[in-house]
Design a protein around this motif. Sequence first.
Motif, PDB file in Angstrom:
ATOM      1  N   GLU A  64       0.699  -1.129   0.001  1.00 10.49           N
ATOM      2  CA  GLU A  64       0.000  -0.094  -0.105  1.00 10.49           C
ATOM      3  C   GLU A  64       0.958   1.118  -0.156  1.00 10.49           C
ATOM      4  O   GLU A  64       0.664   2.226  -0.952  1.00 10.49           O
ATOM      5  CB  GLU A  64      -0.775   0.025   1.213  1.00 10.49           C
ATOM      6  N   GLN A  65       2.052   1.195   0.798  1.00  7.20           N
ATOM      7  CA  GLN A  65       2.794   2.358   0.632  1.00  7.20           C
ATOM      8  C   GLN A  65       3.594   2.645  -0.436  1.00  7.20           C
ATOM      9  O   GLN A  65       3.606   3.597  -1.098  1.00  7.20           O
ATOM     10  CB  GLN A  65       3.900   2.097   1.852  1.00  7.20           C
ATOM     11  N   THR A  66       4.115   1.505  -1.339  1.00  6.92           N
ATOM     12  CA  THR A  66       4.716   1.441  -2.560  1.00  6.92           C
ATOM     13  C   THR A  66       3.554   2.328  -3.724  1.00  6.92           C
ATOM     14  O   THR A  66       3.961   3.190  -4.075  1.00  6.92           O
ATOM     15  CB  THR A  66       5.017   0.197  -3.147  1.00  6.92           C
ATOM     16  N   LYS A  67       2.580   1.842  -3.503  1.00  7.93           N
ATOM     17  CA  LYS A  67       1.315   2.297  -4.297  1.00  7.93           C
ATOM     18  C   LYS A  67       1.239   4.012  -4.031  1.00  7.93           C
ATOM     19  O   LYS A  67       1.040   4.602  -5.008  1.00  7.93           O
ATOM     20  CB  LYS A  67       0.081   1.331  -4.150  1.00  7.93           C
ATOM     21  N   ALA A  68       1.144   4.193  -2.918  1.00  6.10           N
ATOM     22  CA  ALA A  68       0.770   5.597  -2.515  1.00  6.10           C
ATOM     23  C   ALA A  68       1.850   6.592  -2.814  1.00  6.10           C
ATOM     24  O   ALA A  68       1.681   7.656  -3.165  1.00  6.10           O
ATOM     25  CB  ALA A  68       0.526   5.678  -0.736  1.00  6.10           C
ATOM     26  N   LEU A 114      -1.910  13.022  -0.869  1.00  8.62           N
ATOM     27  CA  LEU A 114      -1.509  11.810  -0.969  1.00  8.62           C
ATOM     28  C   LEU A 114      -0.178  11.550  -0.026  1.00  8.62           C
ATOM     29  O   LEU A 114      -0.017  10.595   0.378  1.00  8.62           O
ATOM     30  CB  LEU A 114      -1.006  11.667  -2.528  1.00  8.62           C
ATOM     31  N   GLU A 115       0.538  12.615   0.161  1.00 14.34           N
ATOM     32  CA  GLU A 115       1.594  12.418   1.016  1.00 14.34           C
ATOM     33  C   GLU A 115       1.086  12.227   2.378  1.00 14.34           C
ATOM     34  O   GLU A 115       1.710  11.181   3.349  1.00 14.34           O
ATOM     35  CB  GLU A 115       2.301  13.704   0.987  1.00 14.34           C
ATOM     36  N   ASP A 116      -0.089  12.674   2.761  1.00 16.28           N
ATOM     37  CA  ASP A 116      -0.672  12.371   3.907  1.00 16.28           C
ATOM     38  C   ASP A 116      -0.967  10.911   4.205  1.00 16.28           C
ATOM     39  O   ASP A 116      -0.823  10.252   5.102  1.00 16.28           O
ATOM     40  CB  ASP A 116      -1.968  13.259   4.483  1.00 16.28           C
ATOM     41  N   VAL A 117      -1.503  10.532   2.945  1.00 21.11           N
ATOM     42  CA  VAL A 117      -1.671   9.118   2.919  1.00 21.11           C
ATOM     43  C   VAL A 117      -0.575   8.227   3.174  1.00 21.11           C
ATOM     44  O   VAL A 117      -0.696   7.088   3.808  1.00 21.11           O
ATOM     45  CB  VAL A 117      -2.719   8.700   1.583  1.00 21.11           C
ATOM     46  N   VAL A 118       0.603   8.754   2.344  1.00 17.31           N
ATOM     47  CA  VAL A 118       1.893   7.751   2.672  1.00 17.31           C
ATOM     48  C   VAL A 118       2.113   7.861   4.114  1.00 17.31           C
ATOM     49  O   VAL A 118       2.641   6.733   4.526  1.00 17.31           O
ATOM     50  CB  VAL A 118       2.804   8.703   1.982  1.00 17.31           C
ATOM     51  N   LEU A 119       2.172   9.035   4.536  1.00 17.96           N
ATOM     52  CA  LEU A 119       2.360   9.164   5.978  1.00 17.96           C
ATOM     53  C   LEU A 119       1.579   7.908   6.957  1.00 17.96           C
ATOM     54  O   LEU A 119       2.082   7.337   7.960  1.00 17.96           O
ATOM     55  CB  LEU A 119       2.294  10.378   6.649  1.00 17.96           C
ATOM     56  N   GLU A 120       0.188   8.169   6.826  1.00 18.23           N
ATOM     57  CA  GLU A 120      -0.805   7.259   7.631  1.00 18.23           C
ATOM     58  C   GLU A 120      -0.203   5.645   7.162  1.00 18.23           C
ATOM     59  O   GLU A 120      -0.281   5.241   8.179  1.00 18.23           O
ATOM     60  CB  GLU A 120      -2.043   7.536   7.157  1.00 18.23           C
ATOM     61  N   VAL A 121      -0.068   5.469   5.978  1.00 20.26           N
ATOM     62  CA  VAL A 121       0.207   4.053   5.639  1.00 20.26           C
ATOM     63  C   VAL A 121       1.468   3.531   6.514  1.00 20.26           C
ATOM     64  O   VAL A 121       1.853   2.566   6.851  1.00 20.26           O
ATOM     65  CB  VAL A 121       0.230   3.911   3.963  1.00 20.26           C
ATOM     66  N   MET A 122       2.418   4.721   6.453  1.00 16.96           N
ATOM     67  CA  MET A 122       3.807   4.231   6.994  1.00 16.96           C
ATOM     68  C   MET A 122       3.731   4.281   8.437  1.00 16.96           C
ATOM     69  O   MET A 122       4.444   3.172   9.130  1.00 16.96           O
ATOM     70  CB  MET A 122       4.738   5.443   6.770  1.00 16.96           C
ATOM     71  N   GLU A 123       2.892   4.740   9.071  1.00 21.22           N
ATOM     72  CA  GLU A 123       2.471   4.677  10.419  1.00 21.22           C
ATOM     73  C   GLU A 123       2.174   3.275  10.841  1.00 21.22           C
ATOM     74  O   GLU A 123       2.433   2.504  11.949  1.00 21.22           O
ATOM     75  CB  GLU A 123       1.753   5.814  11.074  1.00 21.22           C
ATOM     76  N   ARG A 124       1.055   2.954  10.074  1.00 17.87           N
ATOM     77  CA  ARG A 124       0.396   1.545  10.196  1.00 17.87           C
ATOM     78  C   ARG A 124       1.469   0.564   9.704  1.00 17.87           C
ATOM     79  O   ARG A 124       1.594  -0.264  10.468  1.00 17.87           O
ATOM     80  CB  ARG A 124      -0.618   1.519   9.355  1.00 17.87           C
ATOM     81  N   ARG A 125       2.182   0.802   8.760  1.00 14.50           N
ATOM     82  CA  ARG A 125       3.436  -0.349   8.547  1.00 14.50           C
ATOM     83  C   ARG A 125       4.291  -0.415   9.509  1.00 14.50           C
ATOM     84  O   ARG A 125       4.759  -1.477  10.069  1.00 14.50           O
ATOM     85  CB  ARG A 125       4.043   0.105   7.376  1.00 14.50           C
TER      86      ARG A 125
END
Length: 247
Positions: A64-68, A114-125
């Motif tokens: 998901e992070q890669t896609k974001a 989209l960068e916010d999405v990346v940050l959110e996914v990174m936190e989950r990861r």
Amino acid sequence: MNAEPADQIRLLDVQALDVRLQQLAHKRRSLPEHAEIESLTKDLTQLRDLLVAAQTEESDTAREQTKAEQDVDQVRQRAARDQQRLDSGAVTSPKDLENLQKEIVSLAKRQGDLEDVVLEVMERREAAQERAAELTERVGSVQAKIDDANGRRDAACEEIDGEVASIGKEREVIAAAVPADLLKLYDKLREQQGGIGAAKLYQRTCQGCRQELSITDINEIRKAPSGTVVRCENCRRILVRTSESGL
């Protein structure tokens, strides 16, 4: 059935060894390590399931992070191209310039989202990675406890098995001196009577069923020749007479 008094006494020796073998078998089955290993194994199974779930989540969020990040990169590249067009002066129409500027602003907002999405996914990861690391450590700890319990169980079983083998050999020697028909009857009764096929008559009480014999039964036993194999009228086990029988 008749048997020499010495052979009947010898039968009590066989019985004592059989009782000890039963005790050892029960001890082996009841080792505390068995329950400990079973409980730890259940814990380990649950932890491994949780670990797989955490690893799966980490793998999913990685994709998901890669896609974001790819989405962010695409928007960034598009915004860069638009900015390059704007800076080049190639667009001269006021309306086109206005549209191009609006698109650049829109892309900037889109990029921010989209960068916010990346940050959110990174936190989950990161959370999934930390969870997986924690569970990996716990799995290793429980596995170490299981290995330790297995070692203790195996050592205890080895000790018990050694004693069983020693007693088994001793039983073979003593049983070989008991008349075959008497030993056959004893083994049959032992199977039927919960492991006790022969018992001492002690102070007029059968040590097999712990019942005191009646006066009639005692008188009958008194009359019986010493070579006669007598049976308890209550439990039907072989009764072995000794000097302590109270006859």
